[in-house]
Design a protein around this motif. Structure first.
Motif, short mmCIF file in Angstrom:
data_model
loop_
_atom_site.label_atom_id
_atom_site.label_comp_id
_atom_site.label_asym_id
_atom_site.label_seq_id
_atom_site.Cartn_x
_atom_site.Cartn_y
_atom_site.Cartn_z
N ARG A 184 3.51 15.30 4.26
CA ARG A 184 2.07 15.46 4.53
C ARG A 184 1.36 14.13 4.73
O ARG A 184 0.27 14.08 5.29
CB ARG A 184 1.43 16.24 3.37
N GLY A 185 1.97 13.04 4.27
CA GLY A 185 1.37 11.73 4.48
C GLY A 185 0.11 11.46 3.69
O GLY A 185 -0.70 10.62 4.08
N LEU A 186 -0.07 12.15 2.57
CA LEU A 186 -1.28 11.98 1.77
C LEU A 186 -1.10 10.98 0.63
O LEU A 186 -2.04 10.76 -0.13
CB LEU A 186 -1.73 13.33 1.21
N LEU A 187 0.07 10.42 0.51
CA LEU A 187 0.32 9.38 -0.49
C LEU A 187 1.06 8.24 0.19
O LEU A 187 2.00 8.45 0.95
CB LEU A 187 1.19 9.92 -1.64
N ASN A 188 0.62 7.00 -0.11
CA ASN A 188 1.40 5.86 0.36
C ASN A 188 2.44 5.49 -0.69
O ASN A 188 2.53 6.09 -1.75
CB ASN A 188 0.49 4.67 0.71
N ASP A 189 3.23 4.46 -0.39
CA ASP A 189 4.32 4.09 -1.30
C ASP A 189 3.80 3.74 -2.69
O ASP A 189 4.36 4.16 -3.70
CB ASP A 189 5.12 2.91 -0.72
N PHE A 190 2.77 2.92 -2.73
CA PHE A 190 2.25 2.47 -4.02
C PHE A 190 1.72 3.65 -4.83
O PHE A 190 2.00 3.77 -6.03
CB PHE A 190 1.15 1.43 -3.81
N GLN A 191 0.97 4.52 -4.19
CA GLN A 191 0.41 5.68 -4.90
C GLN A 191 1.52 6.60 -5.40
O GLN A 191 1.44 7.15 -6.50
CB GLN A 191 -0.53 6.43 -3.97
N HIS A 192 2.54 6.77 -4.58
CA HIS A 192 3.66 7.62 -4.98
C HIS A 192 4.38 7.03 -6.18
O HIS A 192 4.73 7.74 -7.14
CB HIS A 192 4.62 7.79 -3.81
N ILE A 193 4.61 5.73 -6.17
CA ILE A 193 5.32 5.07 -7.27
C ILE A 193 4.52 5.15 -8.57
O ILE A 193 5.05 5.48 -9.63
CB ILE A 193 5.62 3.60 -6.92
N THR A 194 3.22 4.87 -8.50
CA THR A 194 2.41 4.91 -9.72
C THR A 194 2.31 6.32 -10.29
O THR A 194 2.31 6.52 -11.51
CB THR A 194 1.00 4.36 -9.46
N SER A 195 2.24 7.32 -9.41
CA SER A 195 2.20 8.71 -9.89
C SER A 195 3.52 9.08 -10.55
O SER A 195 3.55 9.76 -11.58
CB SER A 195 1.90 9.66 -8.73
N MET A 196 4.63 8.63 -9.96
CA MET A 196 5.94 8.91 -10.56
C MET A 196 6.08 8.19 -11.90
O MET A 196 6.74 8.69 -12.82
CB MET A 196 7.05 8.47 -9.61
N GLN A 197 5.47 7.03 -12.03
CA GLN A 197 5.51 6.32 -13.32
C GLN A 197 4.78 7.13 -14.39
O GLN A 197 5.20 7.14 -15.56
CB GLN A 197 4.89 4.93 -13.17
N THR A 198 3.71 7.79 -14.02
CA THR A 198 3.00 8.64 -14.98
C THR A 198 3.86 9.82 -15.40
O THR A 198 3.91 10.18 -16.59
CB THR A 198 1.68 9.14 -14.38
N LEU A 199 4.57 10.41 -14.44
CA LEU A 199 5.50 11.48 -14.79
C LEU A 199 6.61 10.97 -15.71
O LEU A 199 7.02 11.67 -16.65
CB LEU A 199 6.10 12.10 -13.53
N ASP A 200 7.06 9.77 -15.45
CA ASP A 200 8.08 9.17 -16.32
C ASP A 200 7.54 8.99 -17.74
O ASP A 200 8.25 9.23 -18.72
CB ASP A 200 8.52 7.82 -15.74
N GLN A 201 6.28 8.58 -17.85
CA GLN A 201 5.66 8.44 -19.16
C GLN A 201 5.57 9.79 -19.87
O GLN A 201 5.81 9.89 -21.08
CB GLN A 201 4.26 7.83 -19.01
N LEU A 202 5.24 10.83 -19.12
CA LEU A 202 5.17 12.17 -19.71
C LEU A 202 6.54 12.64 -20.18
O LEU A 202 6.67 13.27 -21.24
CB LEU A 202 4.58 13.15 -18.70
N PHE A 203 7.58 12.33 -19.42
CA PHE A 203 8.94 12.66 -19.85
C PHE A 203 9.28 11.94 -21.15
O PHE A 203 9.90 12.50 -22.06
CB PHE A 203 9.95 12.27 -18.77
#
Length: 324
Positions: free
Chosen positions: A187-206
């Motif tokens: 969909r192109g609604l996230l750039n690389d940086f935004q995707h990485i930071t969001s995944m880091q939050t998921l990692d924190q939740l894990f």
């Protein structure tokens, strides 16, 4: 979690009446037998005092370990509250109508307001479902509360799929990660940086979920808990035997004072041991446990308010001065 500054006497009596009545009966029988001629029951006070000192150190060590488990559980859930707010901000501020330039085979149209509303709501509602699902797993309440506490935040199909997984919270986070990938690649609604930071939050939740599961699935070492009970019981049994001669020296009638004094001292030691026992497992939905229901509701209110909703559920209020 009990929130009143001081415990009510009714709670103190309800939690200790069985042990107090047993100790009172036992000490009375020992004193009556001694007065009745069984003088051999009396033992020197010094060994009893030495044992009491050792027991005090031991249960103090055990209680420190028990409280550490409770406090770690509360810190973890404080981290879940903060990480939830971070996740909400990232979802709302990263996923916008802008389409970033990507090496995609076709141009991506800008997202409409309706599409953004759906995507924001789905990601945040699924996160609320994750919080509640984690709470239910820790309290072993999935079967009785899933429909009321988790299912309303998921689609019917997703709810039915998740409830039959061995660990629903894990699969909910996995679904969040999959949706981020779609937003990035398709969909192109996230750039690389935004995707990485969001995944880091998921990692924190894990990581936070793993901390809860570690406390839940690793019981307080049984050797510490069991021997604490044994040593306190042994001290309570020996205590009146050591006090008989000491009170007899004060006069023939003063010996009966050993009954209430022995009961009081033994009750203190027993209560200290019981306090440590109630703090061993902070996720059991008991009076002194982490108030996960209230924290989940706080997260729900914050996230739904960020979505712009106005019809919000009320905060969880204490029941008989206990916040669950």
């Amino acid at each position: 979690m009990y929130i009143r500054q001081n415990l009510r006497w009714s709670i103190i009596w309800r939690s200790s009446r069985a042990s107090v009545l047993f100790l009172l009966l036992y000490n009375t029988v020992i004193c009556a037998l001694y007065v009745g001629g069984m003088r051999f029951l009396a033992i020197p006070w010094q060994p009893v005092a030495t044992l009491g000192t050792a027991v005090a150190f031991y249960i103090g060590f055990k209680n420190n370990g028990s409280y550490d488990r409770f406090w770690e559980g509360r810190q973890i859930w404080g981290g879940i509250v903060n990480a939830s707010r971070t996740w909400a901000i990232q979802v709302l501020e990263h996923i916008t109508s802008r389409v970033d330039a990507l090496d995609l085979p076709r141009e991506m149209p800008a997202a409409t307001a309706a599409e953004l509303t759906v995507r924001h709501r789905r990601l945040l509602y699924r996160h609320i479902a994750w919080c509640n699902a984690l709470r239910l797993e820790l309290r072993r309440q999935r079967g009785e509360l899933w429909e009321s506490d988790v299912a309303p935040f998921l689609s019917a199909e997703e709810s039915e799929f998740m409830r039959h997984r061995a660990n629903p919270p894990v699969h909910l986070l996995r679904r969040q990660a999959a949706e981020l990938r779609v937003l990035r690649e398709e969909r192109g609604l996230l750039n690389d940086f935004q995707h990485i930071t969001s995944m880091q939050t998921l990692d924190q939740l894990f990581t936070l979920q793993g901390g809860c599961e570690r406390i839940k699935n690793t019981p307080f070492p049984r050797q510490f808990a069991f021997y604490s009970f044994v040593f306190v019981s042994l001290f309570a049994v020996m205590l009146p035997l050591g006090l008989l001669h000491e009170f007899e020296l004060q006069g023939p009638r003063a010996i009966w004072l050993s009954v209430p004094i022995s009961t009081l001292i033994a009750w203190v030691f027993n209560t200290i041991e019981a306090v440590g026992h109630t703090s061993e497992n902070p996720f059991e939905n008991q009076m002194n446990d982490v108030p996960m229901t209230a924290l989940c509701r706080t997260i729900e209110i914050d996230l739904r308010e960020m979505l712009g909703e106005t019809e919000l559920p009320p905060k969880i209020l204490p029941i008989a001065e206990v916040l669950y």
